[in-house]
Design a protein around this motif. Structure first.
Motif, short mmCIF file in Angstrom:
data_model
loop_
_atom_site.label_atom_id
_atom_site.label_comp_id
_atom_site.label_asym_id
_atom_site.label_seq_id
_atom_site.Cartn_x
_atom_site.Cartn_y
_atom_site.Cartn_z
N ARG A 370 1.18 -0.80 -0.35
CA ARG A 370 -0.13 -0.23 0.16
C ARG A 370 0.77 1.32 0.46
NH1 ARG A 370 -1.10 3.32 3.92
NH2 ARG A 370 0.25 1.70 5.81
N ARG A 371 0.81 2.21 -0.96
CA ARG A 371 1.09 3.41 -1.27
C ARG A 371 1.46 4.03 0.45
NH1 ARG A 371 -1.85 3.67 -4.44
NH2 ARG A 371 -2.47 5.58 -4.44
N ARG A 372 2.31 4.47 0.36
CA ARG A 372 2.47 5.34 2.34
C ARG A 372 2.82 6.85 1.28
NH1 ARG A 372 2.88 -0.07 2.90
NH2 ARG A 372 2.63 -0.85 4.53
N GLU A 373 2.44 7.75 1.75
CA GLU A 373 2.56 9.19 2.09
C GLU A 373 3.77 10.06 1.79
OE1 GLU A 373 2.50 11.44 6.27
OE2 GLU A 373 0.85 11.22 4.89
N GLY A 374 5.59 8.76 2.19
CA GLY A 374 6.30 9.39 2.20
C GLY A 374 7.46 9.29 0.45
N LEU A 375 6.33 9.03 -0.22
CA LEU A 375 7.08 9.07 -1.78
C LEU A 375 5.95 10.20 -2.09
CD1 LEU A 375 5.23 4.63 -3.19
CD2 LEU A 375 7.22 6.07 -2.41
N LEU A 376 5.51 10.80 -1.53
CA LEU A 376 5.07 12.07 -2.18
C LEU A 376 6.32 13.19 -1.81
CD1 LEU A 376 1.68 12.35 -1.21
CD2 LEU A 376 1.98 11.86 -3.01
N SER A 377 7.22 12.91 -0.92
CA SER A 377 8.33 13.63 -0.65
C SER A 377 9.10 13.53 -0.92
CB SER A 377 8.58 13.45 1.03
OG SER A 377 9.08 11.80 1.08
N LEU A 378 9.45 12.96 -2.03
CA LEU A 378 10.53 12.69 -2.52
C LEU A 378 10.50 13.84 -3.70
CD1 LEU A 378 9.94 9.39 -3.32
CD2 LEU A 378 11.60 9.50 -1.73
N LEU A 379 9.89 14.93 -4.90
CA LEU A 379 10.04 15.67 -4.97
C LEU A 379 10.40 17.17 -4.58
CD1 LEU A 379 7.24 13.75 -6.14
CD2 LEU A 379 6.69 14.86 -7.48
N LYS A 380 11.22 17.39 -5.91
CA LYS A 380 12.00 18.54 -5.05
C LYS A 380 10.78 19.57 -5.94
CE LYS A 380 16.60 17.63 -5.50
NZ LYS A 380 18.12 17.87 -5.15
N PRO A 381 11.12 20.86 -5.70
CA PRO A 381 9.69 21.70 -6.05
C PRO A 381 9.34 22.31 -7.63
CG PRO A 381 10.99 22.95 -4.54
CD PRO A 381 11.91 21.75 -4.35
N ASP A 382 10.98 21.97 -8.17
CA ASP A 382 11.50 22.37 -9.99
C ASP A 382 10.83 20.08 -10.68
OD1 ASP A 382 13.55 20.76 -9.24
OD2 ASP A 382 14.50 22.10 -10.48
N THR A 383 10.80 19.55 -9.96
CA THR A 383 10.33 18.17 -10.69
C THR A 383 8.69 17.66 -10.79
OG1 THR A 383 11.49 17.13 -8.55
CG2 THR A 383 9.70 15.85 -10.32
N LEU A 384 8.90 18.07 -12.37
CA LEU A 384 7.68 17.70 -13.38
C LEU A 384 7.34 16.69 -12.61
CD1 LEU A 384 9.24 18.00 -16.95
CD2 LEU A 384 7.43 19.51 -15.79
N VAL A 385 5.82 16.99 -12.57
CA VAL A 385 4.49 15.96 -12.50
C VAL A 385 3.96 15.39 -13.28
CG1 VAL A 385 2.10 15.21 -11.07
CG2 VAL A 385 4.40 16.73 -9.39
N CYS A 386 3.16 16.78 -14.02
CA CYS A 386 3.28 15.89 -15.94
C CYS A 386 3.61 16.37 -17.13
CB CYS A 386 1.71 17.24 -15.75
SG CYS A 386 0.25 17.51 -17.43
N ARG A 387 4.84 15.47 -17.34
CA ARG A 387 5.31 15.92 -18.29
C ARG A 387 4.18 16.61 -19.64
NH1 ARG A 387 8.67 9.99 -18.17
NH2 ARG A 387 6.15 9.10 -18.48
#
Length: 464
Positions: A370-387
């Protein structure tokens, strides 16, 4: 209802679709099976495109399963019309699908429809995730199966679930140096699910055999570890992994840098149900597999002539998909008065029995992975989400802070999900992020557009 005058239309030639077509054929019912791929079997059992190539990574069990699905089709071929390399664009009026084969666009009418469109991989963005050399786990496996295309020379595997050790073994047999497998779930979590895994003892033994193979070839599995970031200039050359805590946040001072030229990432799958959405099928919200079409025990949706089977209604894998496809086919045979209710129930009992065991077995992996919320912390502000639309985490942060509370508003404010992939890549992150911020499961979803795939101008040129 009188006997159908049209073949049953099945969208998807994977395990669910072919099993449904075979079950229908056994009762004398004709079907049309539509699939965008050049071969049957779906991503799991499609096999190599060129038979002459030696594929040392395909073990005997997998070869047999690939052969079985092809033989199943061959045995029932007189009752099955196969339409490969054909894309379903969406519904067309009442009881018809609009499809495209090369430059031809036409309708396929139906009286009974089975949707077996499978699933697609869940993208988990992290710092550096767009670098060349980083691939989703299923994509790596598909390259190997389709023609022994190696993703690189030195690879690490990160994510969670039973696919990780399987692909690690396949990569090693194909001659790729696997430096390690980093499973986010803890070993104690898997141990606690031993009763669930005993529902499919042969599959459990196969999994243990994979682990033994990795140990014998000095390929380590690190439980409770996962990706932090990836680095490189023109392509990947280094990743950082770390031990995860209970919520999958990287634990400080456990970070380790590893030199690799490729990375396989596998954090699960999402049901592929865009077609079902366009057809106004009612859905439930599922935190694991995304939207989940509502079906009864016979795989019938809220529309009496539309059935949904396989991973498009929940991630269960090949065995579960086969059983759901056959159950849907039997329901149709009863509906159109080919089989009696008594005959259908008698034949379906063994399918239901195996399906229930598969569900219990799969639930064990779902609880651990089950996905945990910690995965959401792996992005920096300039990390692309929608390519597709170049939307960064900072763009999403901004509008959430301004009060955005659902996917539709997020899409309107940032253009996230408006690209050609229609949100397949970014939707999971956006949903998880809003759920974390708002502490609620229902945050909406990216609605698909018609047509589901672009139509080339050449397909519209006739008569212009």
């Amino acid at each position: 209802m009188p006997q159908s005058t049209l073949p049953v239309v099945i969208v998807g030639a994977g395990t669910a679709g072919i099993s449904a077509a075979a079950e229908l054929a056994e009762t004398g019912i004709h079907s049309i099976v539509i699939d965008e791929a050049p071969r049957i079997g779906g991503a799991v059992f499609r096999g190599p495109f060129r038979e002459a190539i030696e594929l040392p990574h395909l073990d005997n069990k997998l070869r047999k399963k690939i052969s079985n699905i092809r033989q199943l089709y061959q045995d029932n071929q007189p009752h099955i019309q196969l339409m490969l390399e054909t894309r379903v664009l969406g519904p067309s009026g009442d009881n018809a699908l609009l499809v495209r084969h090369k430059d031809d666009v036409f309708e396929v009418p139906y009286e009974q429809l089975i949707i077996a469109t499978g699933c697609h991989e869940r993208s988990i963005p992290f710092d550096g995730w767009q670098l060349p050399g980083i691939m989703l786990l299923g994509g790596v496996q598909l390259q190997l199966k389709s023609g022994l295309v190696k993703p690189g020379q030195k690879i690490a595997i990160v994510g969670t679930g039973p696919l990780l050790p399987l692909v690690a073994c396949q990569l090693h047999k194909a001659g790729v140096h696997v430096v390690g497998v980093y499973e986010a779930g803890k070993f104690s979590g898997f141990a606690k699910e031993s009763r669930a895994f005993l529902n499919r003892p042969l599959l459990t033994l196969e999994g243990m055999g994979l682990l033994s193979y990795l140990k014998a070839h000095a390929i380590p599995i690190h439980y409770g570890w996962g990706i932090v970031s990836a680095k490189g200039q023109d392509s990947l050359n280094n990743i950082t992994v770390a031990q995860y805590n209970e919520d999958w946040y990287p634990i400080q001072d456990t970070e380790t840098d590893i030199e690799v030229d490729s990375l396989a990432v596998g954090y699960g799958f999402v049901s592929r149900n865009q077609l079902a959405q366009l057809m106004d099928i009612e859905h439930d919200i599922c935190s694991f597999s995304g939207l989940k079409p509502q079906v009864n025990e016979w795989q019938m949706s809220n529309q009496a002539n539309i059935y949904i089977a396989g991973d498009s209604v929940g991630i269960l894998g090949g065995e579960g998909a086969m059983m759901e496809g056959r159950i849907a086919a039997l329901a149709i045979a009863q509906e159109i008065k080919i089989l009696s209710s008594t005959a259908v129930k008698k034949k379906a009992s063994k399918y239901f029995n195996l399906l229930n065991k598969v569900k219990l077995f799969r639930a064990g992996f779902d609880r651990v992975g089950r996905r945990r919320e910690g995965l959401l912390s792996l992005l920096k502000p300039d990390t692309l989400v929608c390519r597709c639309e170049n939307v960064t985490r900072a763009d999403i942060d901004k509008v959430i802070n301004q009060g955005v509370k659902d996917i539709t508003s997020l899409k309107m404010r940032t253009r996230v999900g408006m690209g050609d992939c229609q949100g397949k890549t970014c939707n999971s992150y956006c949903q998880d992020r809003l759920r974390q911020e708002l502490d609620t499961l229902d945050v909406g979803y990216v609605k698909p557009r018609f047509p589901l795939d672009p139509i080339p101008f050449s397909a519209l040129s006739e008569g212009v």
